[in-house]
Design an enzyme around this catalytic site. Structure first.
Site, mmCIF file in Angstrom:
data_model
loop_
_atom_site.group_PDB
_atom_site.id
_atom_site.type_symbol
_atom_site.label_atom_id
_atom_site.label_comp_id
_atom_site.label_asym_id
_atom_site.label_seq_id
_atom_site.Cartn_x
_atom_site.Cartn_y
_atom_site.Cartn_z
ATOM 1 N N ASP A 1 -2.207 -11.010 8.754
ATOM 2 C CA ASP A 1 -1.632 -12.265 8.270
ATOM 3 C C ASP A 1 0.115 -12.283 8.395
ATOM 4 O OD1 ASP A 1 -3.686 -13.529 6.316
ATOM 5 O OD2 ASP A 1 -4.073 -11.413 6.326
ATOM 6 N N TYR B 1 -11.562 -0.466 0.146
ATOM 7 C CA TYR B 1 -11.296 0.014 1.506
ATOM 8 C C TYR B 1 -10.049 0.458 1.978
ATOM 9 C CZ TYR B 1 -8.224 -3.260 4.156
ATOM 10 O OH TYR B 1 -7.230 -3.887 4.612
ATOM 11 N N ARG B 2 -9.074 0.420 0.699
ATOM 12 C CA ARG B 2 -7.882 0.927 1.238
ATOM 13 C C ARG B 2 -6.968 0.712 -0.215
ATOM 14 N NH1 ARG B 2 -4.481 -2.758 5.702
ATOM 15 N NH2 ARG B 2 -2.739 -1.747 6.159
ATOM 16 N N TYR C 1 0.845 -1.212 0.100
ATOM 17 C CA TYR C 1 0.093 0.023 -0.093
ATOM 18 C C TYR C 1 0.853 1.300 0.063
ATOM 19 C CZ TYR C 1 -4.191 -2.907 1.160
ATOM 20 O OH TYR C 1 -5.134 -3.734 1.182
ATOM 21 N N HIS D 1 4.449 -6.903 -4.196
ATOM 22 C CA HIS D 1 3.188 -6.905 -4.386
ATOM 23 C C HIS D 1 2.251 -5.838 -4.184
ATOM 24 C CE1 HIS D 1 2.043 -6.853 -0.121
ATOM 25 N NE2 HIS D 1 3.171 -7.727 0.068
HETATM 26 C C1 EUG Z 1 -4.644 -9.260 2.925
HETATM 27 C C2 EUG Z 1 -5.993 -8.890 3.797
HETATM 28 C C3 EUG Z 1 -6.167 -7.537 4.042
HETATM 29 C C4 EUG Z 1 -5.188 -6.496 3.145
HETATM 30 C C5 EUG Z 1 -4.304 -6.752 2.667
HETATM 31 C C6 EUG Z 1 -3.948 -8.551 2.593
HETATM 32 C C7 EUG Z 1 -4.245 -10.700 2.896
HETATM 33 C C8 EUG Z 1 -3.606 -11.297 2.141
HETATM 34 C C9 EUG Z 1 -8.203 -7.870 4.800
HETATM 35 O O1 EUG Z 1 -7.251 -7.077 4.369
HETATM 36 O O2 EUG Z 1 -5.775 -5.328 3.259
HETATM 37 C C10 EUG Z 1 -3.392 -12.640 2.111
#
Ligand code: EUG
Length: 606
Positions: free
Chosen positions: A208, A532-533, A148, A451
């Site tokens: 995560d 959302y982001r 991000y 990513h």
């Molecule tokens: C993930 C989940 C997110 C996010 C970026 C990555 C999960 C990756 C629910 O938010 O903003 C496996």
């Protein structure tokens, strides 16, 4: 701790050595993860700099004088000019000078200097300095907002305020109130270890990956996977330096405690009296959060499980089955639904291990390899966890299994059914508040991988999931990326995360990554779905898509921005909010502007 690859020792700072380091319990995993990533690296650590970014409208002499003044007020060793070579590093040793996962040229989004305030007072000092010199500052907690934007400022030459390095304390853990208060430099790893050290029966909630800042993730409205997974919803009380350098506490923190103590309810009641202002300090550029309270979950028994589904279009029924289970709160957390290709990616093996053709990995090839994996030849994999006492968990699981069994060919697994290296075991940890590193394994998919997340919110409805999955599938085919969708499904909406994994040293891959992001945002918005982001570079486009009533929300945000940040010094452009000094002067990167940000950069072209 260190690893040796190609005869070179790769030291990884531990949590005891460095606030952002790896806990001892993960030392071996971190070394292995780093070795795997380095084995996929085809470029040198760094290349010579092309130049040093200065803040807009400031010449070198004026800048140098301002920096000297700042050094004199907070200490020369707490101010570092960013004129050395840029090193992307890796997750655990990430840079604060630029975006480690660069989308545009690595040199493009760089700060002119990094400053390390050691206290709230020093943050106030730096903010007053920024106003005096009209130099934009860009606060980061730890800079691990990777995918991000990381630690990169949107306006090149901004001064990054690296809050975490010297403000890294767990200020309090209140076992009785099941809450804590932390500074920006406290990672999930650190908070977890701190609680273990004190032997408290409390859980944290982590995303995560466990290296991020607890505070930073919450103000970006990140999520995790225990019942306390909505990080912003489980915060309680903030301390904020406003863009004019003044200081604010929210919630009950606004009421002085007896004899000058902190208010006893600061971490107990979220609102204050009057408007609930905390929300405007999330995903904004209205203030610098220096302290933040969080609720912690009392530990409980838990059971993670996995359900597989054979058909590509099963996701429609899965989503409809999850909806009532989630609304009734029978599902214990926000479960994840992933496509089977992710079972291959999360083994940490490169794509070429499975397939060495060009473009997307064909469905048939995914099928052949999935058949050899523990999940078998399936299409979707669901990861859930239940909480409470054993009897409660068993009765919930009975209900959940009965629902999923309505889908032909679905199969239910417990962790003991899976080999020890299977991802389900990592899910057990994350879903019971134990921060880990396993998710990094995706990054071995391509060489020099970075990513980007495409993160729309969809209704928990088969029809809508179908519409967006069709859009992203078509665009992934068009742009030649493998499709990695993760649906984080709640009772009324799903955080739908599509992970674009690209080689950050392949200009063509970067061009395609940018192109697909812009096109996915555009097409989803046309269907009424918003993110959302998002990564900093797509913030303007996303903010623009929230355009109801001639952009009433954007205008309101700008009104607030101008009222709070007179000189537009705080994180200009973050979340698509530009102060009056920058607004409408060519900084915005909007849909349809035909800008080629890889070729032309991100500064205004007048
Ligand atoms: C993930 C989940 C997110 C996010 C970026 C990555 C999960 C990756 C629910 O938010 O903003 C496996």
């Amino acid at each position: 701790m260190s690893s040796i690859i190609n005869g070179i020792t790769n030291a990884i700072p531990s949590l005891t050595q460095k606030y952002s380091g790896v806990p001892e319990r993960l030392a071996k995993e971190a070394i292995a993860a780093k070795d795997r990533l380095l084995s996929q690296k085809t470029v040198p650590d760094s290349v010579p700099r092309k130049g040093h970014s200065l803040p807009p409208d400031v010449d070198q002499a004026t800048y140098d004088a301002a920096i000297e003044e700042l050094k004199a007020s907070i200490g020369a060793s707490n101010v570092e000019v960013n004129d050395k070579t840029l090193v992307d590093g890796w997750y655990m040793e990430h840079p604060n000078t630029h975006d480690a996962y660069h989308v545009v040229d690595q040199e493009e989004m760089t700060c002119s200097a990094v400053v390390y305030p050691g206290s709230t007072e020093e943050v106030q000092t730096v903010v007053k300095w920024a106003n005096k010199h009209t130099i934009p500052v860009y606060p980061i907690s730890m800079g691990r907002n990777l995918g991000y934007g990381g630690s990169a400022p949107r306006v090149p030459g901004s001064v990054v305020l690296d809050l975490g390095r010297r403000m890294d304390q767990v200020l309090n853990i209140d076992g009785d109130n099941a809450s804590c208060i932390v500074e920006p430099g406290v990672s999930y790893f650190k908070l977890y270890e701190e609680i273990q050290k004190r032997n408290l029966p409390l859980w944290i909630d982590c995303p995560d990956l466990g290296g991020g800042s607890v505070l930073g993730n919450a103000i970006d409205r990140g999520v995790g996977y225990t019942p306390y997974g909505d990080h912003f919803a489980n915060h309680c009380g903030m301390e904020i330096v406003l863009p004019d350098g003044s200081l604010l506490r929210t919630g009950l923190g606004a009421m002085p405690g007896k004899d000058g103590a902190d208010n006893p309810c600061w971490q107990s009641f979220q609102a204050a009296y009057g408007p609930y202002v905390d929300g405007i300090f999330s995903q904004s550029n209205y203030g610098i959060v220096t302290k933040m309270g969080f609720w912690l979950m009392p530990e409980t028994d838990h059971q993670s499980y996995m359900v597989t589904f054979p058909q590509e279009d099963d996701f429609e029924r899965i989503v409809e089955i999850i909806k009532p289970l989630a609304q009734k709160r029978i599902l214990g957390n926000i479960p994840q639904l992933r496509h089977v290709i992710q079972e291959l990616a999360v083994t940490g093996k490169p794509k070429t291990h499975w397939y060495d053709g060009p473009g997307q990995m064909p469905r048939e090839v995914i099928r052949q390899h999935a058949a050899q994996q523990p999940c078998g030849d399936v299409s979707w994999v669901f990861y859930g966890t239940q909480y409470g006492d054993r009897a409660g968990i068993e009765s919930q699981l009975k209900l959940i299994r009965a629902e999923f069994e309505k889908i032909d060919g679905s199969r239910f697994y417990l962790p003991q059914d899976m080999p020890p290296e299977h991802y389900l075991h990592s899910r057990v940890q994350v879903c019971s508040g134990v921060p880990v590193l396993r998710e990094l394994d995706w990054l071995n998919w391509v060489p020099n991988a970075a990513h980007l997340f495409f993160s729309p919110i969809l209704p928990t409805k088969a029809k809508d999931a179908r519409v967006v999955l069709d859009i992203v599938s078509r665009l992934h085919k068009k742009y030649g990326f493998d499709l990695f969708p993760t649906l984080c499904v709640a009772g009324r909406e799903m955080h739908t995360i599509v992970n674009i994994v690209y080689d950050r040293y392949d200009p063509d891959a970067k061009q395609r990554a940018t192109g697909i992001m812009r096109e996915m945002i555009r097409e989803a918005a046309a269907e009424g779905f918003g993110e959302y982001r998002t990564h900093l570079l797509f913030a303007d486009q996303v903010a623009e898509s929230y355009g109801w009533n001639n952009g009433a929300l954007r205008k309101f945000n700008e009104t607030l921005k101008d009222a709070i940040d007179e000189n537009s010094i705080l994180s200009p452009g973050r979340n698509g909010i530009w102060g009056k000094r920058f607004r409408g002067k060519g900084w915005e990167i909007l849909d349809g502007d035909k800008r080629d940000i890889l070729r032309d950069g991100i500064r205004p072209k007048l």
